[in-house]
Write a protein that holds these residues in place. Structure first.
Motif, PDB file in Angstrom:
ATOM      1  N   PHE A  33     -12.345 -70.967  -3.260  1.00  0.00           N
ATOM      2  CA  PHE A  33     -12.829 -70.094  -4.401  1.00  0.00           C
ATOM      3  C   PHE A  33     -11.850 -68.996  -4.542  1.00  0.00           C
ATOM      4  O   PHE A  33     -11.774 -67.874  -3.736  1.00  0.00           O
ATOM      5  CB  PHE A  33     -14.177 -69.394  -3.947  1.00  0.00           C
ATOM      6  CG  PHE A  33     -14.794 -68.592  -5.291  1.00  0.00           C
ATOM      7  CD1 PHE A  33     -15.495 -69.325  -6.259  1.00  0.00           C
ATOM      8  CD2 PHE A  33     -14.856 -67.427  -5.268  1.00  0.00           C
ATOM      9  CE1 PHE A  33     -16.035 -68.757  -7.200  1.00  0.00           C
ATOM     10  CE2 PHE A  33     -15.501 -66.684  -6.466  1.00  0.00           C
ATOM     11  CZ  PHE A  33     -15.956 -67.254  -7.277  1.00  0.00           C
ATOM     12  N   PRO A  34     -10.810 -69.095  -5.683  1.00  0.00           N
ATOM     13  CA  PRO A  34      -9.820 -68.112  -5.617  1.00  0.00           C
ATOM     14  C   PRO A  34     -10.281 -66.701  -6.229  1.00  0.00           C
ATOM     15  O   PRO A  34      -9.355 -65.769  -6.111  1.00  0.00           O
ATOM     16  CB  PRO A  34      -8.877 -69.032  -6.265  1.00  0.00           C
ATOM     17  CG  PRO A  34      -9.561 -69.828  -7.032  1.00  0.00           C
ATOM     18  CD  PRO A  34     -10.703 -70.064  -6.315  1.00  0.00           C
ATOM     19  N   TRP A  35     -11.227 -66.806  -6.930  1.00  0.00           N
ATOM     20  CA  TRP A  35     -11.750 -65.780  -7.710  1.00  0.00           C
ATOM     21  C   TRP A  35     -11.675 -64.326  -6.875  1.00  0.00           C
ATOM     22  O   TRP A  35     -11.488 -63.219  -7.259  1.00  0.00           O
ATOM     23  CB  TRP A  35     -13.008 -65.761  -8.582  1.00  0.00           C
ATOM     24  CG  TRP A  35     -12.580 -66.803  -9.568  1.00  0.00           C
ATOM     25  CD1 TRP A  35     -12.933 -68.227  -9.406  1.00  0.00           C
ATOM     26  CD2 TRP A  35     -12.021 -66.858 -10.601  1.00  0.00           C
ATOM     27  NE1 TRP A  35     -12.251 -69.120 -10.470  1.00  0.00           N
ATOM     28  CE2 TRP A  35     -11.838 -68.211 -11.252  1.00  0.00           C
ATOM     29  CE3 TRP A  35     -11.378 -65.677 -11.463  1.00  0.00           C
ATOM     30  CZ2 TRP A  35     -11.219 -68.263 -12.727  1.00  0.00           C
ATOM     31  CZ3 TRP A  35     -10.863 -65.850 -12.781  1.00  0.00           C
ATOM     32  CH2 TRP A  35     -10.764 -67.063 -13.350  1.00  0.00           C
ATOM     33  N   LYS A 222      -1.243 -68.330 -13.569  1.00  0.00           N
ATOM     34  CA  LYS A 222      -0.006 -68.207 -12.377  1.00  0.00           C
ATOM     35  C   LYS A 222      -0.774 -67.981 -11.062  1.00  0.00           C
ATOM     36  O   LYS A 222      -0.290 -68.130  -9.980  1.00  0.00           O
ATOM     37  CB  LYS A 222       0.892 -67.498 -12.844  1.00  0.00           C
ATOM     38  CG  LYS A 222       1.957 -67.878 -13.911  1.00  0.00           C
ATOM     39  CD  LYS A 222       2.887 -66.909 -14.031  1.00  0.00           C
ATOM     40  CE  LYS A 222       4.158 -67.428 -14.904  1.00  0.00           C
ATOM     41  NZ  LYS A 222       4.992 -68.101 -13.658  1.00  0.00           N
ATOM     42  N   LEU A 223      -1.818 -66.834 -11.124  1.00  0.00           N
ATOM     43  CA  LEU A 223      -2.193 -66.414  -9.862  1.00  0.00           C
ATOM     44  C   LEU A 223      -2.886 -67.281  -8.895  1.00  0.00           C
ATOM     45  O   LEU A 223      -2.752 -67.550  -7.721  1.00  0.00           O
ATOM     46  CB  LEU A 223      -3.381 -65.392 -10.076  1.00  0.00           C
ATOM     47  CG  LEU A 223      -2.707 -64.079 -10.694  1.00  0.00           C
ATOM     48  CD1 LEU A 223      -3.978 -63.232 -11.290  1.00  0.00           C
ATOM     49  CD2 LEU A 223      -2.011 -63.359  -9.759  1.00  0.00           C
ATOM     50  N   ILE A 224      -3.791 -68.362  -9.655  1.00  0.00           N
ATOM     51  CA  ILE A 224      -4.647 -69.277  -8.640  1.00  0.00           C
ATOM     52  C   ILE A 224      -3.811 -70.204  -8.055  1.00  0.00           C
ATOM     53  O   ILE A 224      -3.901 -70.335  -6.654  1.00  0.00           O
ATOM     54  CB  ILE A 224      -5.790 -69.786  -9.691  1.00  0.00           C
ATOM     55  CG1 ILE A 224      -6.700 -68.796 -10.177  1.00  0.00           C
ATOM     56  CG2 ILE A 224      -6.292 -71.143  -8.902  1.00  0.00           C
ATOM     57  CD1 ILE A 224      -7.773 -69.336 -10.970  1.00  0.00           C
ATOM     58  N   GLN A 231      -2.080 -69.998   0.923  1.00  0.00           N
ATOM     59  CA  GLN A 231      -2.695 -70.197   2.084  1.00  0.00           C
ATOM     60  C   GLN A 231      -2.092 -71.109   2.979  1.00  0.00           C
ATOM     61  O   GLN A 231      -2.124 -71.286   4.147  1.00  0.00           O
ATOM     62  CB  GLN A 231      -4.094 -70.854   1.500  1.00  0.00           C
ATOM     63  CG  GLN A 231      -5.075 -71.402   2.443  1.00  0.00           C
ATOM     64  CD  GLN A 231      -6.327 -72.086   1.816  1.00  0.00           C
ATOM     65  OE1 GLN A 231      -6.590 -71.921   0.648  1.00  0.00           O
ATOM     66  NE2 GLN A 231      -6.810 -72.879   2.848  1.00  0.00           N
ATOM     67  N   ASP A 232      -1.348 -72.334   2.281  1.00  0.00           N
ATOM     68  CA  ASP A 232      -0.597 -73.250   3.256  1.00  0.00           C
ATOM     69  C   ASP A 232       0.503 -72.431   3.934  1.00  0.00           C
ATOM     70  O   ASP A 232       0.551 -72.955   4.950  1.00  0.00           O
ATOM     71  CB  ASP A 232      -0.021 -74.284   2.140  1.00  0.00           C
ATOM     72  CG  ASP A 232      -1.157 -75.096   1.519  1.00  0.00           C
ATOM     73  OD1 ASP A 232      -2.517 -75.142   1.842  1.00  0.00           O
ATOM     74  OD2 ASP A 232      -0.948 -75.605   0.298  1.00  0.00           O
ATOM     75  N   GLN A 233       1.009 -71.760   3.153  1.00  0.00           N
ATOM     76  CA  GLN A 233       2.308 -70.980   3.871  1.00  0.00           C
ATOM     77  C   GLN A 233       1.796 -70.191   5.028  1.00  0.00           C
ATOM     78  O   GLN A 233       2.395 -70.110   5.966  1.00  0.00           O
ATOM     79  CB  GLN A 233       2.962 -70.057   3.012  1.00  0.00           C
ATOM     80  CG  GLN A 233       3.696 -71.122   1.672  1.00  0.00           C
ATOM     81  CD  GLN A 233       4.311 -70.088   0.500  1.00  0.00           C
ATOM     82  OE1 GLN A 233       4.017 -68.911   0.709  1.00  0.00           O
ATOM     83  NE2 GLN A 233       4.798 -70.840  -0.280  1.00  0.00           N
ATOM     84  N   ILE A 234       0.685 -69.382   4.670  1.00  0.00           N
ATOM     85  CA  ILE A 234       0.096 -68.803   5.917  1.00  0.00           C
ATOM     86  C   ILE A 234      -0.174 -69.623   7.045  1.00  0.00           C
ATOM     87  O   ILE A 234      -0.227 -69.226   8.348  1.00  0.00           O
ATOM     88  CB  ILE A 234      -1.287 -67.926   5.410  1.00  0.00           C
ATOM     89  CG1 ILE A 234      -0.709 -66.803   4.550  1.00  0.00           C
ATOM     90  CG2 ILE A 234      -1.905 -67.457   6.626  1.00  0.00           C
ATOM     91  CD1 ILE A 234      -1.738 -66.174   3.570  1.00  0.00           C
ATOM     92  N   THR A 235      -1.033 -70.596   6.966  1.00  0.00           N
ATOM     93  CA  THR A 235      -1.305 -71.639   7.934  1.00  0.00           C
ATOM     94  C   THR A 235       0.114 -72.192   8.883  1.00  0.00           C
ATOM     95  O   THR A 235      -0.029 -71.981   9.950  1.00  0.00           O
ATOM     96  CB  THR A 235      -1.770 -73.102   7.184  1.00  0.00           C
ATOM     97  OG1 THR A 235      -2.996 -72.616   6.717  1.00  0.00           O
ATOM     98  CG2 THR A 235      -2.099 -73.987   8.527  1.00  0.00           C
TER      99      THR A 235
END
Length: 330
Positions: A33-35, A222-224, A231-235
């Motif tokens: 949920f990106p909101w 662009k944001l979502i 999220q993937d980069q943080i992992t």
């Protein structure tokens, strides 16, 4: 008058719910949920309106003011990540400066003069433009894309985290450098998460309802997907933080604001140096007329922050330089 008070009450409750939505970024990832993450961008506005409405209830002598004051305590830490006043009496042994240089477009010599005047032990740059900076007493650690580290300390380890992943659509960078500091090895992370690639014209509303609505839709488009990339980069980054055998200092341009998913999860089990010892505003990006804190310094508990400063007095990039000092025991 009753109708006005009812409208204010409904609005105040709505803002309260939105503020709690911001806090949910600690638990709900953008791919689900990106909101909530979009709400984090609005936090300075939401908390300001919430505070003003609470003061209004106080002036009206309404008991509900105390209820809203009580709920407001839930957001004290969230607000402290933007504006803070704290001090430390520890003696510093290390000074670092981090800066997104915008590829030196504001002037390479201006950046060199500033850094040399400040006398940092370590300088970490993002979007460095691969320019040949010369910083007094510091050596460039290694050639790398997008970011660089200059230090006076011995390098004993290095890892480029996103190696081999770069493309036209993947413009993030993350690495760590192990340095021997005062006979103690410290792992420094230099982070530059995926940029949003906004231009001013894309985010500036001009009062034309149809055009502004289209701009807002394009911003969200662009944001979502960028939040999901974060999220993937943080992992990937967290794997190296969690498995580090050494104390960690993590700096850089996160392309994310406080109370976002990025903030909570990159900073998990680390301390935000600004929250510990920062004074004033942590806003670090000045290209838009909106408070944006994008640049951070986090550390392991064993590294004690002594001072933290965002230098709002200079414009040598579209970001302000962030400096921090620490006590590192042997």
């Amino acid at each position: 008058m009753k109708i006005v008070r009812l409208a204010l009450l409904i609005g105040h409750l709505g803002i309260l719910l939105l503020l709690f939505g911001v806090l949910l970024n600690a638990y709900v990832p953008p791919r689900i949920f990106p909101w909530f993450n979009i709400l984090s961008l609005a936090f300075p506005v939401l908390i300001s309106i919430y505070g003003l409405l609470t003061v209004l209830w106080i002036f009206m002598w309404k008991k509900r003011a105390f209820v809203f004051m009580l709920f407001g305590l839930f957001f004290f830490s969230a607000a402290q990540r933007w504006v803070n006043y704290s001090t430390s009496k520890e003696k510093e042994s290390l000074k670092i400066i981090t800066l997104n240089t915008k590829s030196g477009t504001f002037g390479r010599e201006e950046i060199e003069d500033y850094m040399n005047d400040k006398g940092a032990d370590i300088i970490l740059l993002q979007e460095d433009g691969n320019l040949p900076y010369q910083f007094t007493g510091l050596k460039k650690a290694k050639e790398r894309p997008l970011s660089s580290l200059y230090s006076k300390y011995e390098i004993v380890g290095y890892k480029e985290i996103f190696e081999g992943m770069y493309s036209e659509d993947f413009n993030a960078f993350a690495d760590y450098t192990d340095l021997k500091i005062n006979n103690k090895t410290v792992r420094l992370f230099n982070i530059y998460l995926q940029p949003f690639k906004f231009e001013k014209s894309m985010v500036k509303l001009n009062g034309n309802s149809a055009e502004d609505e289209n701009k807002i839709k394009n911003i969200i488009r662009k944001l979502i997907p960028t939040f999901k990339m974060h999220q993937d980069q943080i992992t990937m980054i967290r794997k190296y933080i969690d498995n580090s055998p050494y104390p960690v200092i993590m700096t850089g341009d996160f392309n994310a604001v406080p109370n976002s998913y990025e903030y909570y999860h990159l900073g998990r089990d680390l301390q935000d140096a600004f929250v510990k010892v920062g004074k004033g505003s942590a806003t670090s990006f000045h290209d838009y007329k909106y408070p944006l804190r994008l640049d951070y310094v986090f550390t392991s508990e064993s590294i004690v922050p002594v001072s933290y400063n965002v230098d709002h007095s200079v414009k040598i990039s579209d970001h302000y330089p962030v400096s921090a000092t620490f006590k590192i025991s042997n």
